[in-house]
Design an enzyme around this catalytic site. Structure first.
Site, mmCIF file in Angstrom:
data_model
loop_
_atom_site.group_PDB
_atom_site.id
_atom_site.type_symbol
_atom_site.label_atom_id
_atom_site.label_comp_id
_atom_site.label_asym_id
_atom_site.label_seq_id
_atom_site.Cartn_x
_atom_site.Cartn_y
_atom_site.Cartn_z
ATOM 1 N N ASP A 93 55.485 43.610 48.111
ATOM 2 C CA ASP A 93 55.538 44.036 49.509
ATOM 3 C C ASP A 93 56.869 43.534 50.080
ATOM 4 O OD1 ASP A 93 53.262 41.484 50.856
ATOM 5 O OD2 ASP A 93 55.251 41.346 49.990
ATOM 6 N N ASP A 267 45.673 47.954 47.522
ATOM 7 C CA ASP A 267 45.693 46.542 47.129
ATOM 8 C C ASP A 267 44.843 45.754 48.113
ATOM 9 O OD1 ASP A 267 47.953 46.478 49.357
ATOM 10 O OD2 ASP A 267 47.343 44.399 48.947
ATOM 11 N N CYS A 305 27.478 45.761 34.202
ATOM 12 C CA CYS A 305 28.862 45.292 34.087
ATOM 13 C C CYS A 305 29.106 44.659 32.714
ATOM 14 C CB CYS A 305 29.150 44.263 35.188
ATOM 15 S SG CYS A 305 30.840 43.614 35.154
ATOM 16 N N CYS A 307 31.800 42.663 32.005
ATOM 17 C CA CYS A 307 32.786 41.571 32.092
ATOM 18 C C CYS A 307 32.214 40.307 31.444
ATOM 19 C CB CYS A 307 33.135 41.308 33.558
ATOM 20 S SG CYS A 307 31.978 40.233 34.420
ATOM 21 N N CYS A 310 29.212 38.677 33.211
ATOM 22 C CA CYS A 310 27.937 39.406 33.105
ATOM 23 C C CYS A 310 27.414 39.455 31.665
ATOM 24 C CB CYS A 310 28.100 40.819 33.647
ATOM 25 S SG CYS A 310 28.378 40.841 35.432
ATOM 26 N N HIS A 336 34.881 38.789 37.344
ATOM 27 C CA HIS A 336 33.849 39.815 37.571
ATOM 28 C C HIS A 336 34.253 40.759 38.699
ATOM 29 C CE1 HIS A 336 30.155 41.926 38.421
ATOM 30 N NE2 HIS A 336 30.350 41.601 39.686
#
Ligand SMILES: CNc1nc2cc(C(N)=O)ccc2[nH]1
Length: 373
Positions: A93, A267, A305, A307, A310, A336
């Site tokens: 940015d 974002d 999920c 990940c 999980c 996660h």
């Protein structure tokens, strides 16, 4: 598009679009969510973990990095990609938003902003020219114009004055950016919640010419309904063949609504920051792991999920590590949440490509309405 940059639209479904931004450092699948790597790190994550969540690009903050360790030091050390060990695309940015929200003793003039560092109280100045120099020193692939994010609420007069200043700064940013093959410069539309001002801003940016266009001045307290009201028309004012980036958004339902209205990139610090506070995003809505109701729960955070949190840990364990303030709690919940956000983006990309976005959106909301998380 700048040399070395291209945006290919693969499919549309209503106003929703899916495509690929090709850059010298890799492709960005859109709609894309960019994790925020404020001080040259996505907090509590290794770069390879960020990649494993599915991220193609991450965001760096000019304001933070110019203060510490400074853009000049990062340049001397080989640039931000090498410094933080992330070789894929980085968008930085301009520093404009954070200088107004984080620094002290600010003075805003036509030239730019002088301010006092929140780190050590030293005095600094950001101008469009200095912002372009800092982002060049960092080596970021997508550079943002230096602008003023119009505060909300603003009167029509305040918004008009602010937008027109940002358009003059956009021209100066473009002039200072120069011709940098392999690097893109994005302009930022302002105009608050005033349609005519959004139009004037879009026309000004198009006449200057950018590689991508951001919708700025939103997610600043206006609320989802007003944000969607603006997004019902503002993205359409921007070039259809260039990426559209909505800055600072957002909650999962904000993101779905923005993609539905033609946004390609977003974002937000929410998934990473909230992970550290115990807030967990799931397909059935949000839960907070610090709640005692989780202390004996053997289930994963989200049954669907894949990940590491999980796959390998129970809510009971995550509740325990939160209560015990164990570092692994920040690692697992951040991982996660970022993984969930990337799954959300992949789900939308697939649905748009298949022409089933409306059904996908209905399912998204239906699951969250079922509760029982
Ligand atoms: C978190 N919300 C948010 N709104 C933003 C607007 C801008 C902008 N330049 O208008 C930049 C960052 C932003 N972050």
């Amino acid at each position: 598009m700048a040399t070395g940059f291209s945006f290919e639209l693969k499919a549309t479904d209503g106003k929703a679009r899916t495509g690929v931004i090709s850059t010298p450092r890799g492709d960005i699948r859109t709609p894309a969510f960019m994790p925020v790597g404020t001080a040259a790190t996505v907090k509590a994550m290794l770069p390879e973990s960020v990649r494993a969540t599915g991220a193609d690009i991450l965001l760096g903050n000019t304001y933070h990095l110019m203060l510490r360790p400074t853009a000049e030091r990062i340049d001397r050390l080989g640039g931000l990609h090498k410094f933080m060990n992330w070789e894929r695309p980085i968008l930085t940015d301009s520093g404009g938003f954070q200088v107004m929200s984080l620094s002290g003793l600010r003075k805003l003039t036509e030239k730019g902003v002088t301010f006092k560092s929140h780190v050590d109280g030293s005095r600094h100045e950001i101008t469009p020219e200095r912002s372009m120099e800092i982002q060049r020193l960092l080596g970021s692939d997508i550079v943002m114009c230096f602008d003023e994010c119009t505060p909300f609420p603003a009167t029509e007069e305040q918004a008009l004055e602010s937008m027109r200043l940002s358009m003059r700064w956009a021209q100066r940013s473009r002039d200072a950016f120069g011709d940098r093959p392999g690097h893109a410069l994005f302009g930022i539309q302002q105009g608050s919640t005033f349609r005519e001002q959004r139009e004037e801003s879009a026309e000004a940016l198009k006449s200057i010419g950018f590689d991508g266009y951001a919708v700025g001045g939103l997610a600043v307290g206006e609320g989802q309904e007003m944000m969607f009201d603006v997004l019902d028309y503002a993205p359409d004012m921007l070039p259809v063949e260039k990426p559209r980036y909505l800055m600072g958004v957002g909650k999962p339902d904000d993101i779905v609504g923005a993609v539905k209205r033609g946004i390609d990139m977003m974002d937000c610090v929410l998934p990473s920051r909230s992970g550290r506070t115990g807030q967990v995003f799931t397909r059935r809505g949000v839960l907070n792991i610090k709640n005692a109701r989780h202390q004996d729960d053997p289930r994963p955070l989200d049954e669907e999920c894949s990940c590491p949190a999980c796959r390998n840990y129970s809510r009971a364990y995550l509740h325990h590590t939160f209560r015990a303030k164990e570092i692994i709690q920040s690692m697992l919940l951040t991982w996660h949440n970022l993984h969930y956000y990337q799954d959300l983006m992949q789900g939308m990309r697939d649905a748009i490509a298949a022409g089933t976005f409306a059904q996908w959106e209905a399912d998204f909301h239906a699951k969250r309405a079922e509760g029982d998380i």
